[in-house]
Design a protein around this motif. Structure first.
Motif, PDB file in Angstrom:
ATOM      1  N   VAL A 498       0.845  -1.192   0.000  1.00  0.00           N
ATOM      2  CA  VAL A 498       0.000   0.000   0.000  1.00  0.00           C
ATOM      3  C   VAL A 498       0.886   1.249   0.000  1.00  0.00           C
ATOM      4  CG1 VAL A 498      -1.796   1.277   1.225  1.00  0.00           C
ATOM      5  CG2 VAL A 498      -1.827  -1.207   1.229  1.00  0.00           C
ATOM      6  N   MET A 499       1.965   1.204   0.771  1.00  0.00           N
ATOM      7  CA  MET A 499       2.851   2.361   0.855  1.00  0.00           C
ATOM      8  C   MET A 499       3.541   2.653  -0.475  1.00  0.00           C
ATOM      9  SD  MET A 499       4.548   1.686   4.588  1.00  0.00           S
ATOM     10  CE  MET A 499       5.688   3.059   4.498  1.00  0.00           C
ATOM     11  N   ASP A 500       3.747   1.592  -1.264  1.00  0.00           N
ATOM     12  CA  ASP A 500       4.396   1.791  -2.559  1.00  0.00           C
ATOM     13  C   ASP A 500       3.396   2.176  -3.642  1.00  0.00           C
ATOM     14  OD1 ASP A 500       6.795   1.189  -1.457  1.00  0.00           O
ATOM     15  OD2 ASP A 500       6.749  -0.931  -1.997  1.00  0.00           O
ATOM     16  N   SER A 501       2.112   2.170  -3.299  1.00  0.00           N
ATOM     17  CA  SER A 501       1.100   2.400  -4.326  1.00  0.00           C
ATOM     18  C   SER A 501       0.814   3.891  -4.482  1.00  0.00           C
ATOM     19  CB  SER A 501      -0.186   1.667  -3.940  1.00  0.00           C
ATOM     20  OG  SER A 501      -0.835   2.386  -2.911  1.00  0.00           O
ATOM     21  N   TYR A 511      -0.786  15.876   3.407  1.00  0.00           N
ATOM     22  CA  TYR A 511      -0.214  16.273   4.687  1.00  0.00           C
ATOM     23  C   TYR A 511       1.129  16.977   4.539  1.00  0.00           C
ATOM     24  CZ  TYR A 511      -3.716  13.069   6.519  1.00  0.00           C
ATOM     25  OH  TYR A 511      -4.889  12.446   6.821  1.00  0.00           O
ATOM     26  N   SER A 512       1.328  17.962   5.389  1.00  0.00           N
ATOM     27  CA  SER A 512       2.612  18.647   5.365  1.00  0.00           C
ATOM     28  C   SER A 512       3.680  17.813   6.072  1.00  0.00           C
ATOM     29  CB  SER A 512       2.482  20.015   6.029  1.00  0.00           C
ATOM     30  OG  SER A 512       1.891  19.864   7.292  1.00  0.00           O
ATOM     31  N   ASN A 513       3.241  17.011   7.025  1.00  0.00           N
ATOM     32  CA  ASN A 513       4.223  16.193   7.745  1.00  0.00           C
ATOM     33  C   ASN A 513       4.299  14.773   7.177  1.00  0.00           C
ATOM     34  OD1 ASN A 513       1.774  15.338   8.592  1.00  0.00           O
ATOM     35  ND2 ASN A 513       2.125  15.696  10.774  1.00  0.00           N
ATOM     36  N   TYR A 514       4.344  14.723   5.851  1.00  0.00           N
ATOM     37  CA  TYR A 514       4.380  13.458   5.124  1.00  0.00           C
ATOM     38  C   TYR A 514       5.439  12.500   5.666  1.00  0.00           C
ATOM     39  CZ  TYR A 514       5.910  10.448   1.267  1.00  0.00           C
ATOM     40  OH  TYR A 514       6.324   9.392   0.508  1.00  0.00           O
ATOM     41  N   GLU A 515       6.639  13.030   5.876  1.00  0.00           N
ATOM     42  CA  GLU A 515       7.759  12.181   6.301  1.00  0.00           C
ATOM     43  C   GLU A 515       7.433  11.412   7.585  1.00  0.00           C
ATOM     44  OE1 GLU A 515      10.443  11.642   4.682  1.00  0.00           O
ATOM     45  OE2 GLU A 515      10.257  13.206   3.139  1.00  0.00           O
ATOM     46  N   ARG A 516       6.878  12.153   8.539  1.00  0.00           N
ATOM     47  CA  ARG A 516       6.617  11.515   9.816  1.00  0.00           C
ATOM     48  C   ARG A 516       5.561  10.425   9.682  1.00  0.00           C
ATOM     49  NH1 ARG A 516       4.880  15.414  14.222  1.00  0.00           N
ATOM     50  NH2 ARG A 516       2.921  14.267  14.185  1.00  0.00           N
ATOM     51  N   ARG A 517       4.589  10.708   8.809  1.00  0.00           N
ATOM     52  CA  ARG A 517       3.528   9.720   8.649  1.00  0.00           C
ATOM     53  C   ARG A 517       4.039   8.460   7.975  1.00  0.00           C
ATOM     54  NH1 ARG A 517      -1.879  12.176   9.509  1.00  0.00           N
ATOM     55  NH2 ARG A 517      -1.425  14.285  10.181  1.00  0.00           N
ATOM     56  N   GLU A 519       6.993   7.384   8.265  1.00  0.00           N
ATOM     57  CA  GLU A 519       7.747   6.690   9.320  1.00  0.00           C
ATOM     58  C   GLU A 519       6.799   5.888  10.211  1.00  0.00           C
ATOM     59  OE1 GLU A 519      10.630   5.085  11.336  1.00  0.00           O
ATOM     60  OE2 GLU A 519      10.803   6.110   9.412  1.00  0.00           O
ATOM     61  N   ASP A 520       5.646   6.486  10.554  1.00  0.00           N
ATOM     62  CA  ASP A 520       4.627   5.764  11.318  1.00  0.00           C
ATOM     63  C   ASP A 520       4.240   4.471  10.619  1.00  0.00           C
ATOM     64  OD1 ASP A 520       4.503   7.639  13.268  1.00  0.00           O
ATOM     65  OD2 ASP A 520       2.562   8.476  12.695  1.00  0.00           O
ATOM     66  N   LEU A 521       4.032   4.586   9.307  1.00  0.00           N
ATOM     67  CA  LEU A 521       3.578   3.421   8.557  1.00  0.00           C
ATOM     68  C   LEU A 521       4.655   2.342   8.524  1.00  0.00           C
ATOM     69  CD1 LEU A 521       1.679   5.201   5.639  1.00  0.00           C
ATOM     70  CD2 LEU A 521       0.700   3.955   7.562  1.00  0.00           C
ATOM     71  N   ARG A 522       5.894   2.777   8.438  1.00  0.00           N
ATOM     72  CA  ARG A 522       6.986   1.793   8.491  1.00  0.00           C
ATOM     73  C   ARG A 522       6.959   1.055   9.824  1.00  0.00           C
ATOM     74  NH1 ARG A 522      10.689   5.701   6.491  1.00  0.00           N
ATOM     75  NH2 ARG A 522      10.640   5.639   4.221  1.00  0.00           N
ATOM     76  N   GLN A 523       6.714   1.832  10.883  1.00  0.00           N
ATOM     77  CA  GLN A 523       6.631   1.208  12.201  1.00  0.00           C
ATOM     78  C   GLN A 523       5.454   0.250  12.277  1.00  0.00           C
ATOM     79  OE1 GLN A 523       8.780   1.263  14.455  1.00  0.00           O
ATOM     80  NE2 GLN A 523      10.012   3.102  14.146  1.00  0.00           N
ATOM     81  N   VAL A 552       3.738   0.651  20.632  1.00  0.00           N
ATOM     82  CA  VAL A 552       3.965   0.040  19.327  1.00  0.00           C
ATOM     83  C   VAL A 552       5.449   0.069  18.981  1.00  0.00           C
ATOM     84  CG1 VAL A 552       3.396   0.147  16.893  1.00  0.00           C
ATOM     85  CG2 VAL A 552       1.708   0.802  18.597  1.00  0.00           C
ATOM     86  N   PHE A 553       6.070   1.172  19.296  1.00  0.00           N
ATOM     87  CA  PHE A 553       7.456   1.339  18.884  1.00  0.00           C
ATOM     88  C   PHE A 553       8.446   0.732  19.857  1.00  0.00           C
ATOM     89  CE2 PHE A 553       6.503   5.428  16.306  1.00  0.00           C
ATOM     90  CZ  PHE A 553       5.596   4.703  15.573  1.00  0.00           C
ATOM     91  N   ALA A 554       7.947   0.290  21.018  1.00  0.00           N
ATOM     92  CA  ALA A 554       8.811  -0.296  22.026  1.00  0.00           C
ATOM     93  C   ALA A 554       9.970   0.633  22.373  1.00  0.00           C
ATOM     94  CB  ALA A 554       9.344  -1.643  21.566  1.00  0.00           C
TER      95      ALA A 554
END
Length: 657
Positions: A498-501, A511-517, A519-523, A552-554
């Motif tokens: 989904v992330m590659d789609s 979103y302006s904070n695309y990067e952080r989101r 990163e969330d999805l990677r987590q 979630v991130f431990a």
DNA sequence: ATTCGGAAAATTTTT
DNA sequence: TTTTCCGAAT
């Protein structure tokens, strides 16, 4: 790579109960069969009693799957089972442990057809439920403009309250939102249609997991019989926060053999807003004749000074079991009361004090800031950020409730259950030039189709939508097809797809904070790797709304100050605790005034907050606050403080240096 | 008829 | 930070 599992084979050392438990705890742990009530004050080693009790049963030869351990959170259950494993060499994973919702779900997955559901029902989280209620309102053609009609959130609360307290919608409206009483017939209609819709679409919301669990047991004696035979011993933790339905479930499962041990503290009942009845614990001995009552009062957690204050909070209360927390720890500083000019000074004081404590060698993870409502934490968050004090917020929006997480999960949901209307519509409206109307049209086609995931590929849908929407649809359908073709690969890989789609471009644009989101999805993908079964993954997540990012991130917790609502702090403890915003109108909140309020529960909440603390307790309140209108008002100190005798605390005055 | 963009409003507590 | 509401754009 080869993987090894570990099985303990050494014989268990016999547990030395007399030495490891105090006399009060010991009596409860060694209780003979039959109903038992354990009243365990805050910090008295309640968890210890439960874990030793389970270990004791296992040592006696009870097999793990014959034990049912119901707790308030999933985390509490796994923590207890982990501790049981340290005591006895038994695979504690075989014990049925979890919340009522978890156990309900586990059993309903096997028997849902008996209730007119399919076994692969989808669990709605709160946001899903809200969306569905809004859909129902729209479909029912309620005129929301003529008279102000309650929003989905409010409707859900009304419906949920009625169901959890086993009362009518009308009573719930009267209780919660009396000003909507004139719309009662419309609200009732929405409730009925909502229930019908869930059944049609094979959805269960949180309340359903409880209510249908109870219904399954009461309407299907053969099922009830099966499980009450299986669970020869039932333990319920935090019994003061169970509602009527949960008490009924315990009854239905354990009423036969009556080997029920309920543990709790009536002074810590803080969930009446969702139907908890502390009557349950108070009346337990009357309902179960012959019930033995054990009281555990020695407090291992807090200093005498803190316990003195805690005991005074509830002094003069008529209801409930009499108990006084008895200290065992050595004396410490008296709790401090700090009145600050305004919220900023409150935040500054706390930040400064935290830095001083850190200098004294206090670990930041041993410090907590507790408050009544999430938004009370805003100024503190800003101040801690400014001073670069690391902190973690355990209230507010949860990790799994964030939009981008829910988006990606919706992709997985439609693969798991192609009849999931909410998930479909959520991702459909994210296609360019597709809005609510077009999404409705597409859903109508999918709904009628025998195999929705195949219908994606045909030309039926492109024909039905506007030309502007077709390019977006083309890309979207490709993604769905790819996911469908790889449905077996495990949730983590699906998330990656989904992330590659095309969804990636949507995220960037929105979103302006695309990067952080991202990163969330990677987590999230990372987290998902521990599941190989898609349905199980989605189930767990639906019931894990309360999990914060850090779970979630431990992330190691011991380096960060904890910010939490008092509700979420239940069962936890810290060396240093700040309870903030102790002003009339904030804590207790204005909503607790009057007949519909529940001031006693607010008081218990204050008690819970105070008893979280081991060593140093700080009570703060600003004296002036700005209202939304911009006007400044003078705040009165909380009545909870005014009611305390002066010897409970010392007052600190701040001055500029 | 719909979608989209911007401005305004709204946040008790939660499985 | 997100939902909700309203008018402009397609």
């Amino acid at each position: 790579m080869k993987k090894y599992g570990i099985k303990k084979v050494a014989p268990a050392g016999k547990i030395d109960y007399e030495n490891e438990l105090n006399p009060q705890q010991l009596k409860a742990v060694l209780a003979s069969d039959g109903p038992a009530l354990v009243i365990a004050g805050a910090g008295s080693g309640k968890t210890r009693v439960v874990t030793y009790r389970v270990a004791y049963l296992l040592e006696k030869g009870v097999s793990p799957e014959e034990i049912l351990l119901l707790t308030f959170t999933k985390k509490a259950a796994s923590e207890m089972l982990r501790r049981v494993e340290d005591l006895v060499m038994v695979d504690a994973a075989r014990i049925w442990g979890g919340t009522f919702h978890h156990v309900g779900n586990r059993i309903l997955r096997l028997h849902a057809e008996l209730l007119g559901f399919k076994n692969n029902y989808t669990i709605l989280d709160r946001d899903d439920s809200r969306v569905l209620v809004d859909t129902v309102v729209r479909e029912a053609g309620v005129d929301t403009k003529a008279k102000r009609f309650p929003k989905g959130r409010v409707l859900l609360e009304i419906i949920g309250y009625a169901r959890n307290t086993d009362t009518t919608i009308e009573e719930a409206v009267e209780m919660k939102v009396p000003h909507f009483l004139e719309l009662i017939s419309e609200i009732e209609m929405v409730a009925v249609r909502y229930a019908r819709k869930k059944k049609e679409l094979n959805y269960m919301d949180f309340d359903d997991l409880l209510i249908y669990f109870a219904e399954l047991l009461s309407h299907h004696p053969e099922v009830a019989d099966k499980y009450s035979r299986q669970f020869k011993y039932i333990l319920v933790d935090e019994y003061q926060d169970t509602n009527r339905i949960q008490a009924r479930i315990v009854d239905l499962l354990g009423g036969g053999h009556r080997n029920i041990m309920v543990v709790g503290d009536d002074s810590q009942s803080i969930y009446s807003f969702r139907g908890a009845l502390f009557r349950n614990i108070r009346d337990f001995p009357n309902i179960y004749q012959g019930c033995r009552v054990y009281t555990v009062e020695t407090n291992y957690r807090s200093t005498p000074e803190i316990l003195h204050l805690a005991n005074r909070i509830l002094a003069g209360r008529e209801d409930g079991f009499q108990k006084t927390l008895r200290p065992i720890k050595k004396s410490g500083p008296r709790p401090a009361l700090i009145r600050t000019e305004n919220v900023y000074e409150q935040a500054e004081f706390i930040a400064q004090r935290i830095l001083e404590l850190a200098d004294e060698g206090v670990n930041l993870g041993e410090i907590a800031i507790l408050y009544r409502s999430h938004f009370h934490s805003m100024e503190i968050q800003m101040e801690l950020t400014r001073r670069e004090i690391p902190f973690t917020v355990r209230s507010g929006l949860r990790f799994f409730e964030q939009a981008h997480i829910k988006d990606v999960l919706s992709y997985l949901k439609v693969i798991d259950n192609p009849r999931d209307e909410i998930a479909w519509k959520r991702i459909l409206v994210e296609i360019p030039r597709v809005g609510v109307r077009t999404a409705d049209k597409i859903w109508d086609i999918l709904k009628e189709s025998a195999e929705p995931l195949s219908t994606i590929s045909g030309d039926k849908i492109p024909a039905a939508i506007s030309s502007g929407a077709r390019p977006g649809w083309g890309k979207f359908s490709l993604t769905i097809r790819e996911l469908k073709n790889n449905a077996g690969v495990g949730p983590s890989e699906l998330i990656g797809m989904v992330m590659d789609s095309e969804y990636d471009y949507y995220l960037q644009a929105k979103y302006s904070n695309y990067e952080r989101r991202v990163e969330d999805l990677r987590q999230l993908a990372n987290y998902a790797a521990r599941y190989d079964n898609l349905e199980k993954f989605l189930d767990e997540l639906a019931m894990m709304g309360g999990v914060s990012t850090n779970d979630v991130f431990a992330v190691p917790q011991d380096e960060m100050v904890v910010l939490s609502t008092i509700h979420q702090s239940k069962g936890l403890e810290w060396d240093v605790v700040f309870v903030i915003w102790l002003a009339e109108g904030r804590f207790p909140p204005a909503s607790s005034y009057g007949d519909n309020g529940n001031m006693e529960e607010e008081r218990r909440l204050f008690y819970v907050a105070g008893t979280r603390c081991r060593e140093e307790l700080y009570l703060t309140h600003p004296m002036i606050a700005r209202q939304r209108s911009g006007e400044e008002t003078i705040l009165q100190p909380s009545r909870f403080i005014q009611d305390l005798p002066a010897d409970c605390y010392e007052e600190w005055q701040l001055f500029d240096i």
